[in-house]
Design an enzyme around this catalytic site. Structure first.
Site, PDB file in Angstrom:
ATOM      1  N   GLY A 108       0.820  -1.212   0.000  1.00 15.57           N
ATOM      2  CA  GLY A 108       0.000   0.000   0.000  1.00 15.57           C
ATOM      3  C   GLY A 108       0.850   1.258   0.000  1.00 15.57           C
ATOM      4  N   GLY A 110       1.649   2.799  -2.648  1.00 13.35           N
ATOM      5  CA  GLY A 110       1.237   3.646  -3.771  1.00 13.35           C
ATOM      6  C   GLY A 110       1.995   3.389  -5.061  1.00 13.35           C
ATOM      7  N   SER A 111       2.185   2.098  -5.400  1.00 15.44           N
ATOM      8  CA  SER A 111       2.939   1.787  -6.620  1.00 15.44           C
ATOM      9  C   SER A 111       2.208   2.272  -7.875  1.00 15.44           C
ATOM     10  CB  SER A 111       3.232   0.294  -6.715  1.00 15.44           C
ATOM     11  OG  SER A 111       2.049  -0.447  -6.524  1.00 15.44           O
ATOM     12  N   SER A 112       0.885   2.225  -7.866  1.00 11.40           N
ATOM     13  CA  SER A 112       0.129   2.643  -9.059  1.00 11.40           C
ATOM     14  C   SER A 112       0.301   4.131  -9.314  1.00 11.40           C
ATOM     15  CB  SER A 112      -1.360   2.366  -8.880  1.00 11.40           C
ATOM     16  OG  SER A 112      -1.569   1.045  -8.521  1.00 11.40           O
ATOM     17  N   ALA A 114       2.709   6.069  -8.171  1.00 13.97           N
ATOM     18  CA  ALA A 114       4.107   6.389  -8.465  1.00 13.97           C
ATOM     19  C   ALA A 114       4.426   6.057  -9.925  1.00 13.97           C
ATOM     20  CB  ALA A 114       5.038   5.632  -7.522  1.00 13.97           C
ATOM     21  N   ASP A 155      -1.485  10.451  -2.758  1.00 18.86           N
ATOM     22  CA  ASP A 155      -0.371   9.577  -3.150  1.00 18.86           C
ATOM     23  C   ASP A 155       0.334  10.122  -4.389  1.00 18.86           C
ATOM     24  OD1 ASP A 155      -2.761   9.099  -4.464  1.00 18.86           O
ATOM     25  OD2 ASP A 155      -2.734   6.934  -4.210  1.00 18.86           O
TER      26      ASP A 155
END
Ligand code: MEV
Length: 323
Positions: A108, A110-112, A114, A155
């Site tokens: 969680g 925030g890879s999406s 980023a 994010d």
């Protein structure tokens, strides 16, 4: 130049999750684990993706068809970011993107968001499109909303601006907070949470008792503002107290879990000033603000309680060109 590598950090919500969806402020910090994207321009108008972290290899689609029909979930944010950028700035050629993450998409962090930020920043550089950070934010946030339907964009802001930020939904306020190190311990609960499911769950609860919801939201807004002052003053003990209070409200909202509660309790018992879940809840991570001489005890307590301590540096630089 026809190839560029860009990186952006992950994030940790410090205080104010969920309330930020309802126009209240939150505090977020950027973490040292980064997402990398190498972007290469192609003559053929296609989108190609290699994203081994999310098990996508050899993905190829005509640019004109991006966003149509099925797209692997793992490729979605990158694909829609490419679609939105190439449409808005009338880019004709294609792109090949290779992403690599220093952190698991399970945490969680925030890879999406980023990766969305990396793609937009990288395409802007490659195509000589001058975009300031707020313009990058607007396009990246639009992309995230197009896929998720919901979210404050905190994010996205952390990935772009880095550091520690006081944030209001949609980037209405993006205020950097000057703080050096924050003595934080992070524990992963071992359970992957789905943000939109948690947002919907809270919305249902608030719809059932709107008056109570207003009270909770206003109380959280107040403690986030107090926490901001504590952060600036490096008053970690008070910050811990506000985290505890925030956790009480999050529990009330129904987003905490037994596992998160166990880890939070263990961290506090081992000497943390304060502890709470971080993010949407339902799983993901907890954070504990901890005196230096108690850090090892708190880490051990979290591990013994069945969590997984994740070493993070916080307050790191936002999106940047690597090469
Ligand atoms: C999720 O990490 C935090 C939420 O406040 C959602 C958002 O702000 O986008 C629940």
């Amino acid at each position: 130049m026809n190839k560029i590598t860009v990186s952006a950090p992950g994030k940790l919500m410090l205080l104010g999750e969920h309330a930020v969806v309802y126009n209240r402020p939150c505090l977020v910090t950027a973490v040292g684990q980064r997402m990398y994207a190498t972007i290469e321009s192609l003559v053929e108008p296609v989108f190609e993706l290699e994203a081994t972290d999310v098990k996508v290899t050899g993905y190829k689609k005509p640019l004109a068809q991006l966003g149509e029909g099925e797209i692997f979930k793992g490729a979605m944010f990158v694909g829609i970011a490419v679609k939105n950028f190439t449409k808005k700035y009338a880019i004709r050629g294609g792109v090949r993107i290779t992403t690599k993450s220093e952190f698991s998409s399970l945490f969680g962090f925030g890879s999406s968001s980023a990766s969305t930020v990396c793609v937009i920043k990288g395409l802007a550089e490659l195509t000589n499109t001058k975009l300031n950070n707020k313009e990058i934010f607007d396009l990246a946030y639009k992309t995230v909303l197009e896929i998720q339907g919901k979210g404050s964009g905190f994010d996205v802001a952390a990935a772009i601006f880095g550091g520690t930020i006081y944030f209001v939904i949609g980037g209405k306020v993006i205020e950097p907070i000057t703080t050096e190190s924050l003595p934080l311990v992070v524990g992963y609960s071992g359970i992957k949470a789905d943000t939109v499911t948690m947002i919907n769950q809270v919305a249902q609860k608030f719809a059932d008792s709107p008056k109570k919801a207003e009270k909770i939201l206003n109380a959280i807004a107040q403690l986030v503002n107090q926490a901001k002052q504590a952060l600036i003053a490096k008053d970690w003990e008070s910050l811990g107290k506000y985290m505890d209070m925030n956790q009480d409200y999050l529990r009330d909202m129904g987003v905490s879990t037994e596992k998160l509660e166990t880890l939070i309790f263990a961290a506090k018992k081992a000497g943390a000033w304060g502890a709470k879940l971080s993010g949407a809840g339902g799983g993901d991570c907890m954070i504990a603000i901890t005196p230096e001489d108690k850090v090892e005890n708190v880490k051990q307590a979290i591990n013994q309680a069945g969590g997984k301590v994740i070493d993070v540096t916080i307050n790191v630089e936002g999106v940047r060109i690597e090469k």
